[in-house]
Design a protein around this motif. Structure first.
Motif, PDB file in Angstrom:
ATOM      1  N   VAL A  31       0.676  -1.026  -0.051  1.00 29.53           N
ATOM      2  CA  VAL A  31      -0.121   0.062  -0.057  1.00 29.53           C
ATOM      3  C   VAL A  31       0.822   1.331  -0.006  1.00 29.53           C
ATOM      4  O   VAL A  31       0.641   2.312  -0.837  1.00 29.53           O
ATOM      5  N   ARG A  32       1.984   1.304   0.880  1.00 33.69           N
ATOM      6  CA  ARG A  32       3.004   2.519   0.857  1.00 33.69           C
ATOM      7  C   ARG A  32       3.354   2.607  -0.571  1.00 33.69           C
ATOM      8  O   ARG A  32       3.503   3.751  -1.095  1.00 33.69           O
ATOM      9  N   ASP A  33       4.008   1.516  -1.110  1.00 34.32           N
ATOM     10  CA  ASP A  33       4.337   1.692  -2.496  1.00 34.32           C
ATOM     11  C   ASP A  33       3.387   2.025  -3.645  1.00 34.32           C
ATOM     12  O   ASP A  33       3.778   2.863  -4.376  1.00 34.32           O
ATOM     13  N   MET A  34       2.171   1.702  -3.395  1.00 30.31           N
ATOM     14  CA  MET A  34       1.290   2.361  -4.277  1.00 30.31           C
ATOM     15  C   MET A  34       0.963   3.708  -4.072  1.00 30.31           C
ATOM     16  O   MET A  34       0.602   4.481  -5.204  1.00 30.31           O
ATOM     17  N   LEU A  35       1.027   4.249  -2.738  1.00 25.89           N
ATOM     18  CA  LEU A  35       1.036   5.605  -2.432  1.00 25.89           C
ATOM     19  C   LEU A  35       1.993   6.286  -3.174  1.00 25.89           C
ATOM     20  O   LEU A  35       1.672   7.611  -3.574  1.00 25.89           O
ATOM     21  N   LEU A  36       3.157   5.908  -3.135  1.00 30.08           N
ATOM     22  CA  LEU A  36       4.386   6.390  -3.748  1.00 30.08           C
ATOM     23  C   LEU A  36       4.030   6.426  -5.305  1.00 30.08           C
ATOM     24  O   LEU A  36       5.234   6.913  -5.912  1.00 30.08           O
ATOM     25  N   GLY A  37       3.493   5.676  -5.823  1.00 29.70           N
ATOM     26  CA  GLY A  37       3.433   5.334  -7.303  1.00 29.70           C
ATOM     27  C   GLY A  37       4.373   4.370  -7.934  1.00 29.70           C
ATOM     28  O   GLY A  37       4.908   4.548  -8.997  1.00 29.70           O
ATOM     29  N   ALA A  38       4.969   3.591  -6.983  1.00 29.40           N
ATOM     30  CA  ALA A  38       5.830   2.801  -7.301  1.00 29.40           C
ATOM     31  C   ALA A  38       5.441   1.299  -7.359  1.00 29.40           C
ATOM     32  O   ALA A  38       4.208   1.103  -6.427  1.00 29.40           O
ATOM     33  N   ARG A  39       5.896   0.329  -7.971  1.00 26.94           N
ATOM     34  CA  ARG A  39       5.255  -0.987  -8.272  1.00 26.94           C
ATOM     35  C   ARG A  39       5.852  -1.699  -7.006  1.00 26.94           C
ATOM     36  O   ARG A  39       6.959  -2.079  -6.897  1.00 26.94           O
ATOM     37  N   VAL A 120      -0.471   1.080   6.811  1.00 21.87           N
ATOM     38  CA  VAL A 120      -1.816   1.490   6.151  1.00 21.87           C
ATOM     39  C   VAL A 120      -2.465   0.329   5.457  1.00 21.87           C
ATOM     40  O   VAL A 120      -1.696  -0.538   5.050  1.00 21.87           O
ATOM     41  N   ALA A 121      -3.865   0.543   5.185  1.00 27.64           N
ATOM     42  CA  ALA A 121      -4.426  -0.686   4.368  1.00 27.64           C
ATOM     43  C   ALA A 121      -5.418  -0.088   3.311  1.00 27.64           C
ATOM     44  O   ALA A 121      -5.615   1.097   3.505  1.00 27.64           O
ATOM     45  N   LEU A 122      -5.654  -1.068   2.521  1.00 31.37           N
ATOM     46  CA  LEU A 122      -6.328  -0.700   1.332  1.00 31.37           C
ATOM     47  C   LEU A 122      -7.659  -1.812   1.255  1.00 31.37           C
ATOM     48  O   LEU A 122      -7.193  -2.737   1.036  1.00 31.37           O
ATOM     49  N   LEU A 127     -10.493   2.031  -0.852  1.00 28.68           N
ATOM     50  CA  LEU A 127     -10.740   2.846   0.686  1.00 28.68           C
ATOM     51  C   LEU A 127      -9.523   2.836   1.486  1.00 28.68           C
ATOM     52  O   LEU A 127      -8.985   1.799   1.710  1.00 28.68           O
ATOM     53  N   LEU A 128      -8.823   3.888   1.826  1.00 28.98           N
ATOM     54  CA  LEU A 128      -7.610   3.723   2.544  1.00 28.98           C
ATOM     55  C   LEU A 128      -7.977   3.732   3.880  1.00 28.98           C
ATOM     56  O   LEU A 128      -8.425   4.764   4.764  1.00 28.98           O
ATOM     57  N   ILE A 129      -7.292   2.844   4.813  1.00 24.59           N
ATOM     58  CA  ILE A 129      -7.362   2.953   6.133  1.00 24.59           C
ATOM     59  C   ILE A 129      -6.336   3.310   6.761  1.00 24.59           C
ATOM     60  O   ILE A 129      -5.008   2.572   6.527  1.00 24.59           O
ATOM     61  N   GLY A 133      -1.699   8.226  10.291  1.00 23.08           N
ATOM     62  CA  GLY A 133      -1.128   9.457   9.535  1.00 23.08           C
ATOM     63  C   GLY A 133      -0.268   8.844   8.553  1.00 23.08           C
ATOM     64  O   GLY A 133       0.828   9.663   8.206  1.00 23.08           O
ATOM     65  N   GLY A 134      -0.191   7.653   8.084  1.00 22.76           N
ATOM     66  CA  GLY A 134       0.862   7.086   7.103  1.00 22.76           C
ATOM     67  C   GLY A 134       1.120   7.841   5.897  1.00 22.76           C
ATOM     68  O   GLY A 134       1.977   8.263   5.302  1.00 22.76           O
ATOM     69  N   ALA A 135      -0.236   8.315   5.307  1.00 24.42           N
ATOM     70  CA  ALA A 135      -0.336   8.944   3.968  1.00 24.42           C
ATOM     71  C   ALA A 135       0.273  10.071   4.115  1.00 24.42           C
ATOM     72  O   ALA A 135       1.114  10.832   3.272  1.00 24.42           O
ATOM     73  N   GLU A 136       0.205  10.893   5.222  1.00 28.33           N
ATOM     74  CA  GLU A 136       0.602  12.332   5.393  1.00 28.33           C
ATOM     75  C   GLU A 136       2.270  12.067   5.500  1.00 28.33           C
ATOM     76  O   GLU A 136       2.907  12.801   4.846  1.00 28.33           O
ATOM     77  N   ASP A 137       2.746  11.191   6.087  1.00 27.01           N
ATOM     78  CA  ASP A 137       4.250  10.879   6.395  1.00 27.01           C
ATOM     79  C   ASP A 137       4.628  10.665   5.182  1.00 27.01           C
ATOM     80  O   ASP A 137       5.685  10.873   4.849  1.00 27.01           O
TER      81      ASP A 137
END
Ligand code: ATP
Ligand code: MG
Length: 405
Positions: A31-39, A120-122, A127-129, A133-137
């Motif tokens: 999920v972290r990598d997806m938020l970063l736009g990385a595979r 973080v979970a999707l 829907l992001l759970i 505050g993971g997405a903010e970090d």
């Protein structure tokens, strides 16, 4: 930013579990990598289903870590790790939880995870759970512990290494409170298995910022293995110019640590970290070669190739280019491409041939070595008749036979 969607088979695992009534989410690094736009490198799911229920639903899945609730599910050619929601209780040894309990809610599962960016979970609907505050970090590019950093590092000292490793790999800064706690709790690193420390260092050496490996030493995390370097990250920057292969980067790290007086010998350092025999041997020989004059001609490279082998020559050339400059790898490649002989294996005569000439024991060995040395200097002479004539034998003038040299 590229939008990354999970592969179909991952979505099928998720929807299959959901259809049975088990809450299931993508979680952690993917999920972290997806938020970063990385595979993502691999896909992790967390679920309310118990491991046995996951196993039952997906025939052919493997219980890879039943104690921790992890099942590897294979679907077609894809695989994903499915872990039951869990919490962890007590960490008396600063390494492993004393107990693991399966729970029914996602939030408790996320709260046991190391960093906000990993907690973080999707959901299947996208829907992001994100209770911490993971997405903010991730947006601020920060590595921050979930909860109280000191407590989290006391629970599992490996998290300090993971913090520095993720920071190097993702180009994130370590958040101030997490950094302070790391400096404070660094002595707990001495309780970890060296293999786990080695793996984190190696991942950092292979990251986009290998010079940040320096921080493992300056923070005190590596106190059991080396003295802290006086010079900073800048002096570790050459590591990034080495080929992106673990072995040669370990050799490069040893060269830097020796140069700065942090370790007394590469062998002791690498052995303590449980590096494999090949890496230890090649690294030790590489740093030794780097400390003496380097080959300055194709003949000298061939001598080195004969004495140390192709891998050691390649590591030495790569390290020499990186630390001193000067086109050593190019010179070595030219020698290898030339097809010139530099080993007994490629000599146009063999031990058998010399036996047939009547040579025996040490004399035979000396003659073979002598022929190879000759061929290294005169590549055109690597022909059978020519070498047999040079070797001599009964009734013939030889170059290396007893009494004639
Ligand atoms: P990578 O892309 O390197 O695999 P990752 O985030 O997936 O990164 P893993 O080591 O595969 O890292 O771990 C998967 C998840 O498990 C992490 O995202 C994190 O949520 C959790 N995790 C792993 N190790 C720890 C630990 N020592 N303490 C707490 N949580 C951890
Ligand atoms: Mg992972």
């Amino acid at each position: 930013m590229e939008k990354i969607a999970p592969p179909k088979y991952v979505m099928r695992i998720l929807t299959t579990l959901r259809a049975r009534g088990y809450p299931t989410y993508l979680v952690g690094g993917c999920v972290r990598d997806m938020l970063l736009g990385a595979r993502p490198q691999d896909w992790d799911l967390c679920t309310g289903a118990l491991p046995e229920q996951v196993l039952e639903l997906f025939p052919g899945s493997v219980p890879t870590g039943l104690k921790h609730g992890t099942v590897t599910v294979r679907l077609g050619s894809g695989k994903a790790e499915v872990t039951t929601f869990r919490t962890e209780g007590g960490y008396a040894d600063h390494r492993h939880p004393d107990s693991v309990a399966f729970v029914s809610d996602l939030r408790s599962d996320l709260s046991r995870r190391d960093f906000t960016m990993n907690a973080v979970a999707l959901s299947g609907e996208g829907l992001l759970i994100d209770p911490f505050g993971g997405a903010e970090d991730i947006r601020a590019r920060l590595v921050r512990c979930v909860g109280l950093p000191e407590r989290r590092f006391e629970e599992d000292a490996l998290r300090m290494f993971r913090a520095l490793r993720f920071s190097a790999r993702l180009g994130f800064a370590v958040e101030a409170g997490t950094w302070e706690a790391l400096l404070h709790k660094a002595p707990l690193a001495s309780e970890l298995a060296p293999e786990r420390i080695r793996d984190e260092l190696e991942k950092t050496l292979l990251s986009q910022a290998p010079e940040l490996v320096c921080r493992f030493f300056t923070t005190g995390l590596m106190a059991a293995f080396a003295r802290p370097p006086q010079a900073g990250e800048e002096s570790f920057r050459p590591l990034g110019k080495l080929p992106k292969k673990a072995g040669v980067r370990w050799a490069g790290l040893c060269a830097l640590l020796l140069d700065q007086g942090c370790v007394d010998a590469a062998e002791g350092f690498l052995d303590a970290l449980r590096l494999d025999k090949r890496t230890v041997s090649l690294s030790c020989r590489t740093v030794r070669l780097l400390a003496s004059p380097l080959p300055a001609s194709s003949v000298e490279w061939k001598r080195l190739l004969h004495a140390e082998g192709t891998d050691c020559a390649a590591w030495t050339a790569a390290c020499a280019d990186t630390f001193f400059g000067g086109g050593h790898s190019r010179a070595l490649k030219a020698v290898l491409r030339s097809g010139d002989c530099f080993s007994l294996k490629h000599l146009a005569v063999s031990g058998e041939d010399l036996l047939a000439l009547g040579l025996r024991g040490p004399e035979l060995g000396r003659t073979l070595e002598g022929l190879l040395e000759h061929v290294i200097e005169h590549p055109a002479d690597n022909r059978r008749e020519r070498l047999l004539a040079l070797a001599g034998g009964e009734g013939q003038e030889g170059l290396w036979t007893a009494g004639k040299s």
